[in-house]
Design a protein around this motif. Structure first.
Motif, PDB file in Angstrom:
ATOM      1  N   VAL A 103       0.875  -1.172   0.000  1.00 56.45           N
ATOM      2  CA  VAL A 103       0.000   0.000   0.000  1.00 56.45           C
ATOM      3  C   VAL A 103       0.907   1.216   0.000  1.00 56.45           C
ATOM      4  CG1 VAL A 103      -1.718   1.334   1.285  1.00 56.45           C
ATOM      5  CG2 VAL A 103      -1.901  -1.156   1.185  1.00 56.45           C
ATOM      6  N   ALA A 104       0.608   2.190  -0.872  1.00 62.42           N
ATOM      7  CA  ALA A 104       1.435   3.386  -0.978  1.00 62.42           C
ATOM      8  C   ALA A 104       0.973   4.438   0.028  1.00 62.42           C
ATOM      9  CB  ALA A 104       1.375   3.947  -2.397  1.00 62.42           C
ATOM     10  N   LYS A 105       1.946   5.065   0.693  1.00 60.29           N
ATOM     11  CA  LYS A 105       1.658   6.199   1.566  1.00 60.29           C
ATOM     12  C   LYS A 105       1.542   7.477   0.726  1.00 60.29           C
ATOM     13  CE  LYS A 105       3.942   4.840   5.899  1.00 60.29           C
ATOM     14  NZ  LYS A 105       4.994   5.238   6.857  1.00 60.29           N
ATOM     15  N   PRO A 106       0.652   8.396   1.100  1.00 58.06           N
ATOM     16  CA  PRO A 106      -0.385   8.272   2.132  1.00 58.06           C
ATOM     17  C   PRO A 106      -1.500   7.355   1.656  1.00 58.06           C
ATOM     18  CG  PRO A 106      -0.634  10.347   0.990  1.00 58.06           C
ATOM     19  CD  PRO A 106       0.615   9.720   0.439  1.00 58.06           C
ATOM     20  N   TYR A 107      -2.106   6.633   2.569  1.00 61.39           N
ATOM     21  CA  TYR A 107      -3.111   5.650   2.203  1.00 61.39           C
ATOM     22  C   TYR A 107      -4.396   5.900   2.992  1.00 61.39           C
ATOM     23  CZ  TYR A 107      -1.265   3.740   6.524  1.00 61.39           C
ATOM     24  OH  TYR A 107      -0.834   3.605   7.821  1.00 61.39           O
ATOM     25  N   TYR A 108      -5.481   5.371   2.477  1.00 67.28           N
ATOM     26  CA  TYR A 108      -6.736   5.362   3.224  1.00 67.28           C
ATOM     27  C   TYR A 108      -6.753   4.119   4.102  1.00 67.28           C
ATOM     28  CZ  TYR A 108      -8.437   8.950   0.007  1.00 67.28           C
ATOM     29  OH  TYR A 108      -8.589  10.095  -0.719  1.00 67.28           O
ATOM     30  N   PRO A 109      -7.023   4.266   5.392  1.00 68.15           N
ATOM     31  CA  PRO A 109      -7.042   3.086   6.267  1.00 68.15           C
ATOM     32  C   PRO A 109      -7.963   1.979   5.770  1.00 68.15           C
ATOM     33  CG  PRO A 109      -7.084   5.085   7.593  1.00 68.15           C
ATOM     34  CD  PRO A 109      -7.236   5.512   6.166  1.00 68.15           C
ATOM     35  N   ARG A 110      -9.082   2.355   5.149  1.00 63.41           N
ATOM     36  CA  ARG A 110     -10.006   1.325   4.646  1.00 63.41           C
ATOM     37  C   ARG A 110      -9.348   0.496   3.546  1.00 63.41           C
ATOM     38  NH1 ARG A 110     -15.856   3.684   3.351  1.00 63.41           N
ATOM     39  NH2 ARG A 110     -16.112   1.485   2.775  1.00 63.41           N
ATOM     40  N   GLU A 111      -8.533   1.154   2.692  1.00 57.91           N
ATOM     41  CA  GLU A 111      -7.833   0.405   1.651  1.00 57.91           C
ATOM     42  C   GLU A 111      -6.823  -0.553   2.271  1.00 57.91           C
ATOM     43  OE1 GLU A 111      -4.835   0.936  -2.178  1.00 57.91           O
ATOM     44  OE2 GLU A 111      -5.370   2.679  -0.952  1.00 57.91           O
ATOM     45  N   LEU A 112      -6.079  -0.079   3.271  1.00 60.39           N
ATOM     46  CA  LEU A 112      -5.091  -0.934   3.925  1.00 60.39           C
ATOM     47  C   LEU A 112      -5.780  -2.143   4.558  1.00 60.39           C
ATOM     48  CD1 LEU A 112      -2.012   0.069   5.947  1.00 60.39           C
ATOM     49  CD2 LEU A 112      -3.622  -1.531   6.962  1.00 60.39           C
ATOM     50  N   VAL A 113      -6.908  -1.924   5.228  1.00 60.82           N
ATOM     51  CA  VAL A 113      -7.628  -3.031   5.863  1.00 60.82           C
ATOM     52  C   VAL A 113      -8.125  -4.012   4.809  1.00 60.82           C
ATOM     53  CG1 VAL A 113      -9.724  -3.623   7.130  1.00 60.82           C
ATOM     54  CG2 VAL A 113      -8.241  -1.808   7.971  1.00 60.82           C
ATOM     55  N   ALA A 114      -8.611  -3.510   3.681  1.00 60.46           N
ATOM     56  CA  ALA A 114      -9.083  -4.401   2.617  1.00 60.46           C
ATOM     57  C   ALA A 114      -7.946  -5.257   2.080  1.00 60.46           C
ATOM     58  CB  ALA A 114      -9.703  -3.581   1.490  1.00 60.46           C
ATOM     59  N   ARG A 115      -6.768  -4.641   1.867  1.00 59.10           N
ATOM     60  CA  ARG A 115      -5.608  -5.414   1.385  1.00 59.10           C
ATOM     61  C   ARG A 115      -5.187  -6.444   2.436  1.00 59.10           C
ATOM     62  NH1 ARG A 115      -2.443  -2.900  -2.757  1.00 59.10           N
ATOM     63  NH2 ARG A 115      -3.873  -1.663  -4.028  1.00 59.10           N
ATOM     64  N   LEU A 116      -5.201  -6.026   3.707  1.00 56.18           N
ATOM     65  CA  LEU A 116      -4.791  -6.920   4.783  1.00 56.18           C
ATOM     66  C   LEU A 116      -5.737  -8.112   4.885  1.00 56.18           C
ATOM     67  CD1 LEU A 116      -2.819  -7.348   7.125  1.00 56.18           C
ATOM     68  CD2 LEU A 116      -4.303  -5.905   8.536  1.00 56.18           C
ATOM     69  N   ARG A 117      -7.022  -7.862   4.791  1.00 59.69           N
ATOM     70  CA  ARG A 117      -7.987  -8.955   4.869  1.00 59.69           C
ATOM     71  C   ARG A 117      -7.859  -9.907   3.683  1.00 59.69           C
ATOM     72  NH1 ARG A 117     -12.868  -5.338   7.390  1.00 59.69           N
ATOM     73  NH2 ARG A 117     -12.496  -5.914   9.567  1.00 59.69           N
ATOM     74  N   ALA A 118      -7.553  -9.354   2.512  1.00 62.90           N
ATOM     75  CA  ALA A 118      -7.350 -10.209   1.344  1.00 62.90           C
ATOM     76  C   ALA A 118      -6.154 -11.131   1.566  1.00 62.90           C
ATOM     77  CB  ALA A 118      -7.142  -9.357   0.096  1.00 62.90           C
ATOM     78  N   ILE A 119      -5.077 -10.594   2.132  1.00 61.62           N
ATOM     79  CA  ILE A 119      -3.899 -11.411   2.431  1.00 61.62           C
ATOM     80  C   ILE A 119      -4.249 -12.519   3.425  1.00 61.62           C
ATOM     81  CG2 ILE A 119      -1.670 -11.389   3.635  1.00 61.62           C
ATOM     82  CD1 ILE A 119      -1.159  -8.645   2.391  1.00 61.62           C
ATOM     83  N   LEU A 120      -4.999 -12.161   4.460  1.00 62.66           N
ATOM     84  CA  LEU A 120      -5.353 -13.151   5.479  1.00 62.66           C
ATOM     85  C   LEU A 120      -6.274 -14.218   4.924  1.00 62.66           C
ATOM     86  CD1 LEU A 120      -5.836 -10.765   8.526  1.00 62.66           C
ATOM     87  CD2 LEU A 120      -3.992 -12.432   8.208  1.00 62.66           C
TER      88      LEU A 120
END
Length: 246
Positions: A103-120
């Motif tokens: 995820v590129a900074k600056p990022y939207y927290p919702r995008e980071l959470v979506a990427r994280l959940r996809a990884i999990l």
């Protein structure tokens, strides 16, 4: 997924940003441990117990790229890299070293959470969810993939694949002799739509290609179909000439 909240290791030297992100992640149901330099990040990541690592590139004592290199030398824990906006070099290098996504900074927290959940989801499929469509056992010559067990082998020897590489390999096997498009591989392998100028699929396929060729003695490779996608194709056709599913 599991009976406990997903455990996340956050490695970022920006204490204020880390506190805000930690609060947001905890509201989203994650358990978060934060450390603030690369050395501590590697130590905690390798001590185990985390379901994923969020790793910043710019870190004191040990930068994120070298931290990722050391983590990947001993662990397949999923890693989400935080990179500078527009810095394609760091993104590609991180993916080449085995990062699962970025995820590129600056990022939207919702995008980071979506990427994280996809990884999990790629690492820990929800047993309560419906079984994925298609065969649960895939094979091409001596290459076998047990989808539910998330195990890939060549002539009975386990392949050391990241969650993204495993999913991409399964998608290529399902495609058989057809071309798997980059858009399809992004959805199946990374759990998200492919973005314009996004090279994530290409880098993961490159890493997977090297592992397959090393395991098979160049008996099995991945063919690039320029402008479209990829196809699993044996370099030595005699060594892997069947595709089965059951």
């Amino acid at each position: 997924m599991t009976n406990h909240p997903p455990r996340i290791l956050l490695v970022d030297d920006d204490a204020e940003l880390s506190a805000l992100l930690r609060e947001y992640l905890e509201r989203e149901g994650f358990a978060v441990e934060a450390v603030f330099n690369g050395v501590d990040g590697v130590t905690r990541a390798l001590e185990g117990g985390h379901d994923a690592v969020i790793l910043d590139i710019m870190l004191p004592r040990l930068n994120g790229i070298e931290a990722l290199r050391q983590i990947r030398a001993a662990s397949l824990v999923p890693v989400l890299m935080l990179t500078a906006k527009g810095d394609q070099v760091d993104r590609v290098v991180g993916l080449e070293l085995g990062a699962d996504d970025y995820v590129a900074k600056p990022y939207y927290p919702r995008e980071l959470v979506a990427r994280l959940r996809a990884i999990l989801r790629r690492r820990m499929p929800d047993p309560a969810a419906a079984a994925p469509a298609g065969p649960r056992h895939l094979a091409r010559g001596p290459l076998e993939v047990q989808v539910a067990a998330r195990r890939a082998t060549w002539q009975g020897t386990a392949l050391d694949l990241t969650p993204s590489e495993f999913n991409i390999l399964a998608a290529l096997l399902r495609a058989g002799d057809d071309v798997a498009t980059k858009d399809a591989l992004s959805l199946e392998g990374l759990g998200r739509p492919r973005q314009i100028y996004d090279r994530s699929v290409d880098v993961h396929v490159s890493n997977l290609r090297l592992k397959l060729e090393a395991a098979s003695g160049a008996g099995l490779g991945i063919e690039t179909v320029r402008g479209v996608g990829y196809r699993l194709a044996p370099v030595n056709k005699a060594s892997a000439n069947r595709v089965t599913g059951r």
